[in-house]
Design an enzyme around this catalytic site. Sequence first.
Site, PDB file in Angstrom:
ATOM      1  N   CYS A  73      79.381  21.484  31.749  1.00  0.00           N
ATOM      2  CA  CYS A  73      79.225  22.782  31.252  1.00  0.00           C
ATOM      3  C   CYS A  73      79.639  23.426  32.416  1.00  0.00           C
ATOM      4  O   CYS A  73      79.683  24.713  32.790  1.00  0.00           O
ATOM      5  CB  CYS A  73      77.305  23.136  31.144  1.00  0.00           C
ATOM      6  SG  CYS A  73      76.611  22.296  31.933  1.00  0.00           S
ATOM      7  N   HIS A 373      71.976  21.533  33.389  1.00  0.00           N
ATOM      8  CA  HIS A 373      72.834  22.230  32.606  1.00  0.00           C
ATOM      9  C   HIS A 373      73.523  23.660  32.963  1.00  0.00           C
ATOM     10  O   HIS A 373      72.148  24.488  34.129  1.00  0.00           O
ATOM     11  CB  HIS A 373      72.108  22.826  31.061  1.00  0.00           C
ATOM     12  CG  HIS A 373      73.329  23.776  30.006  1.00  0.00           C
ATOM     13  ND1 HIS A 373      75.094  23.066  29.921  1.00  0.00           N
ATOM     14  CD2 HIS A 373      73.298  24.392  29.575  1.00  0.00           C
ATOM     15  CE1 HIS A 373      74.992  24.073  29.227  1.00  0.00           C
ATOM     16  NE2 HIS A 373      74.566  24.486  28.112  1.00  0.00           N
ATOM     17  N   ASN A 396      76.887  30.817  27.342  1.00  0.00           N
ATOM     18  CA  ASN A 396      76.489  29.542  27.143  1.00  0.00           C
ATOM     19  C   ASN A 396      77.635  28.900  26.852  1.00  0.00           C
ATOM     20  O   ASN A 396      78.598  29.445  26.758  1.00  0.00           O
ATOM     21  CB  ASN A 396      75.317  28.801  26.059  1.00  0.00           C
ATOM     22  CG  ASN A 396      74.879  27.591  26.477  1.00  0.00           C
ATOM     23  OD1 ASN A 396      75.692  26.870  27.091  1.00  0.00           O
ATOM     24  ND2 ASN A 396      73.767  27.241  25.551  1.00  0.00           N
TER      25      ASN A 396
END
Length: 454
Positions: A73, A373, A396
């Site tokens: 991520c 994250h 995201n």
Amino acid sequence: MTVQLNPLSSSALQELRSNFDKREANRLAMNAVTSSGIDPVAHNYDRSRLLQHRFSVTVDNGKVTSQAHSGRCWLFSSLNVARFVARKALNIDTNSPSNPAGDFEFSQNYAMYYDKLERVNYFLQDMAALVRAGEPVDSQLMQFLLSDVMGDGGQWIMAMNLYKKYGAVPKQYFPETASSQNTSQMNSQLRSLLHQAVAHMVADPGSIEQIISDYTAAGHRILTIHLGTPPTAFDWEWTDKDGNFHRDGQITPQEFWQKYVSAGLEDYVCLIDDPRREHPKGKKIAIEHLGNVAGGDPTEYLNVPAQFMKDCARKIMTEQGLPVWFGADCHPMMDRKEGKWATDLFEYGRVYDVDFDLDKEQRVRFGESAMNHAMAFVGVDVADDGQTTNRWKVENSWGSDIADKGYFAMSDDWFTQYVYEVAVPKSMLPEEYRKAFDEPAIMLPAWDPMGALA
């Protein structure tokens, strides 16, 4: 020290059962949760419907990306910020015909390849120094480093170390592979390799340099077999949004980064909200043994209030029109399907009749919360006063089949409680904060929660 533990007696168990049955709400909760699971039962309908996917300021960054079954991520989110800059420089829109996939995107596989290769070297060099210094293999430090090796997570500064050294390439020149989309087997093999290397260092300290050389070469072979051979140059051509065709000729990844992304992102610094009182605001924090590129910039942050991070993120989007990279603890109070975060999105306490009352500082201190994250802010809803933020739009990297085509809505109170880090231009900081980066950092041990990787 021997500790006397009191067993759970049959009479105590009977009392627990009896007390459970006395409360009718317990049986109703049991019936609902056993049939549907906890989240649908605890879901706060009123809070969810009021948290809308509407924002007064939006930075259009196109179709969301997907990290698939990997922990990349931090690379996806940093490259999502970089692709926004590159698209402006190339004058292409979010669906450029220059990319066969229909949307310009950087190769995350390319970035991961060099991150893993650099981490092999970083780990071997770091462990060699500890072995030479006589660090016991069973010490807390050695055991932590051995258990934590070769994960996928990282930080903004670690990403910039990669881009400064290796540049970046459009995705079509180094696409995803089976192992880049599901890294578990590759990581397992690399982890075994590095554990073996350390065992050989301990057994034969006189051969450490040769061991480093041999195992770096082995790590390179494993990575190349799993991910392919990354390009050292490529022919770059594209059609801009006005229909004009451009041809750059052959260009290296480093040249591509410098020409189309520029050094602006490399001058960013990381702000962090460490809520523990012993770590004062306005001071720099660093984590021992945390990094990926030997000789690169150290992974360090300036500890600031959450409100200051909000102010910076809002100003970057409203005044500069750029996305903002950030790191958070993404799991609490998340509706993944609808793409929403709010501190009261689920009423677990009402279902269980338990008061979950830890604040942010206590959650960090007692192992309940840490950054895990990284994403990018691409919008914010600002009140009429121009200062108060109501909610945040989040890009995201979990694909477009969830949330609002992959975009999430975050309440402002959730930002306060669960966002830990943002990357911002150093130039926007007040003078006292800029000066703080020139001071020695408060060094925290490798296992400190502020060293958690996104």
